[in-house]
Design a protein around this motif. Structure first.
Motif, short mmCIF file in Angstrom:
data_model
loop_
_atom_site.label_atom_id
_atom_site.label_comp_id
_atom_site.label_asym_id
_atom_site.label_seq_id
_atom_site.Cartn_x
_atom_site.Cartn_y
_atom_site.Cartn_z
N THR A 110 2.23 -2.04 -12.24
CA THR A 110 2.72 -1.22 -11.13
C THR A 110 1.59 -0.56 -10.30
N GLU A 111 1.01 0.24 -11.26
CA GLU A 111 -0.25 0.65 -10.39
C GLU A 111 -1.32 -0.02 -9.96
N CYS A 112 -1.40 -1.18 -10.25
CA CYS A 112 -2.48 -2.09 -9.77
C CYS A 112 -2.03 -2.42 -8.27
N VAL A 113 -0.70 -2.64 -8.10
CA VAL A 113 -0.23 -3.20 -7.21
C VAL A 113 0.11 -1.94 -6.06
N LEU A 114 0.30 -0.85 -6.58
CA LEU A 114 0.46 0.29 -5.78
C LEU A 114 -0.83 0.82 -5.15
N ALA A 116 -3.11 -1.13 -4.17
CA ALA A 116 -3.58 -2.23 -3.28
C ALA A 116 -2.66 -1.80 -2.07
N ALA A 117 -1.37 -1.33 -2.19
CA ALA A 117 -0.64 -1.23 -0.99
C ALA A 117 -1.52 0.29 -0.56
N PRO A 210 -4.45 -7.78 -6.34
CA PRO A 210 -4.43 -6.41 -6.02
C PRO A 210 -5.91 -5.93 -5.72
N LEU A 211 -6.85 -6.20 -6.55
CA LEU A 211 -8.12 -5.82 -6.53
C LEU A 211 -8.90 -6.35 -5.15
N HIS A 242 -8.60 8.27 -2.53
CA HIS A 242 -8.06 6.78 -2.96
C HIS A 242 -9.25 6.16 -3.60
N LEU A 243 -10.37 5.81 -2.82
CA LEU A 243 -11.44 5.27 -3.43
C LEU A 243 -11.69 5.47 -4.76
N VAL A 244 -12.04 6.70 -5.02
CA VAL A 244 -12.45 7.21 -6.43
C VAL A 244 -11.37 6.86 -7.13
N VAL A 245 -9.92 7.14 -7.08
CA VAL A 245 -9.02 6.80 -8.09
C VAL A 245 -9.22 5.29 -8.33
N VAL A 246 -9.30 4.45 -7.36
CA VAL A 246 -9.29 3.12 -7.45
C VAL A 246 -10.38 2.53 -8.39
N THR A 247 -11.63 3.44 -8.11
CA THR A 247 -12.95 2.89 -8.96
C THR A 247 -12.76 3.40 -10.37
N ILE A 248 -12.24 4.54 -10.64
CA ILE A 248 -11.89 4.91 -11.97
C ILE A 248 -10.94 3.93 -12.78
N PHE A 249 -9.69 3.83 -11.98
CA PHE A 249 -8.64 3.00 -12.71
C PHE A 249 -9.36 1.57 -13.16
N TYR A 250 -9.99 1.13 -12.31
CA TYR A 250 -10.14 -0.41 -12.39
C TYR A 250 -11.40 -0.41 -13.40
#
Length: 308
Positions: A110-114, A116-117, A210-211, A242-250
């Motif tokens: 769910t976080e992956c898709v969220l 991306a949204a 999503p990525l 948001h970009l920092v969160v995406v980078t850490i998560f992926y």
């Protein structure tokens, strides 16, 4: 076959973080503080978004969804870990293991898709600013959030269906602090090629699609910002958190789930799992609030109370 005559495992033993009572006390205290901090931070963000009209925007609507998600994300694993620290035999039933694994995977997907949204929202805000109110309507935001939850929980259901059909005959020791895919699959005593194939295909779909949307969104944002004559710093600042969160998560999830199955460094597996399952949810609220002027102002008003 030989596996049919073996007793099916009904309980697993979670190794967790073994050590002396002093080490266990430190582990318990660290994870307890991290858990309480994460729940408090994310609950605060939800309240800020709900009670402050200036934050009734798509970006904060998605942020509130992310905060709600991460509150449950840590609640799936950490409470069991805290109880297990003091347990003589930190066991978990097969059914509860599958339930924990289901919700953990579902929330991660769910976080992956969220995310991306949220990236698409930033794309529209910066690349299509005049059409932003029309394109990112309340209806679309609600549908994107609902789709994120539905896709995440749907894909997880398919994964768990095939994993739960496997036979586990022993050993029943999981060298981890919760039921994760790799440690659980490694204990299967029957052919698990179908379960692994389904897991691999669905992982590719839920990570790569999503990525790809996120990378495309930020590619367009970067191209737009570079063409700007003024306001570049402000445009970048709205996307930085948001970009920092995406980078850490992926970075963490790709390391964990995209590396070869032949690598069985489960002690490293546990360390990285702590990072993305406990540390990241605790850091994300700081990342969003500390870099966001509107969120900081709303928090300041909440602390100061109503003006007299």
């Amino acid at each position: 076959m030989e596996g049919e005559n073996q007793t099916r495992v009904s309980r697993f033993i979670l190794v967790g973080f073994p050590g002396s009572w002093g080490v266990r006390a430190v582990v318990f205290l660290v994870f307890l503080v991290a858990y309480l901090l994460t729940v408090a931070e994310n609950t605060l963000i939800i309240l800020l978004v709900q009670q402050n009209r200036p934050l009734h925007k798509p970006m904060y609507f998605f942020l509130a969804n992310l905060s709600f998600l991460e509150t449950w994300y840590v609640s799936v694993t950490v409470p069991k870990l805290l109880f297990g620290v003091w347990s003589v035999s930190n066991s978990i039933s097969f059914t509860h293991c599958m339930i924990q694994l289901y919700f953990f995977i579902a929330l991660m997907c769910t976080e992956c898709v969220l995310l991306a949204a949220m990236a698409y929202d930033r794309y529209v805000a910066i690349c299509r600013p005049l059409r932003y109110p029309t394109l990112m309507s309340h209806t679309l935001c609600f549908r994107l959030a609902l789709a994120s939850w539905a896709i995440g929980f749907g894909i997880s259901l398919a994964k768990i269906y095939f994993i739960s059909r496997l036979r586990f005959c022993g050993p029943n020791i999981i060298n981890h602090f919760f039921c994760d895919i790799s440690p659980v699959l490694s204990l299967s005593c029957v052919d698990m090629s179908t379960a692994e194939l389904v897991d691999f295909i669905l992982a590719l779909v839920i990570f790569l699609v999503p990525l790809s949307i996120t990378v495309w969104s930020y590619g367009c944002i970067l191209a737009t910002v570079l063409r700007m004559r003024t306001g570049k710093q402000r445009a970048f600042s709205t996307c930085a958190s948001h970009l920092v969160v995406v980078t850490i998560f992926y970075s963490a999830t790709i390391f964990m789930y995209a590396r070869p199955r032949a690598i069985h460094a489960f002690h490293l597996h546990k360390v990285v799992s702590v990072f993305y399952a406990v540390v990241t949810p605790a850091l994300n609220p700081f990342i969003y609030c500390l870099r966001n002027r509107e969120a900081k102002e709303a928090l300041k008003k909440l602390i100061q109370g109503p003006a007299t």
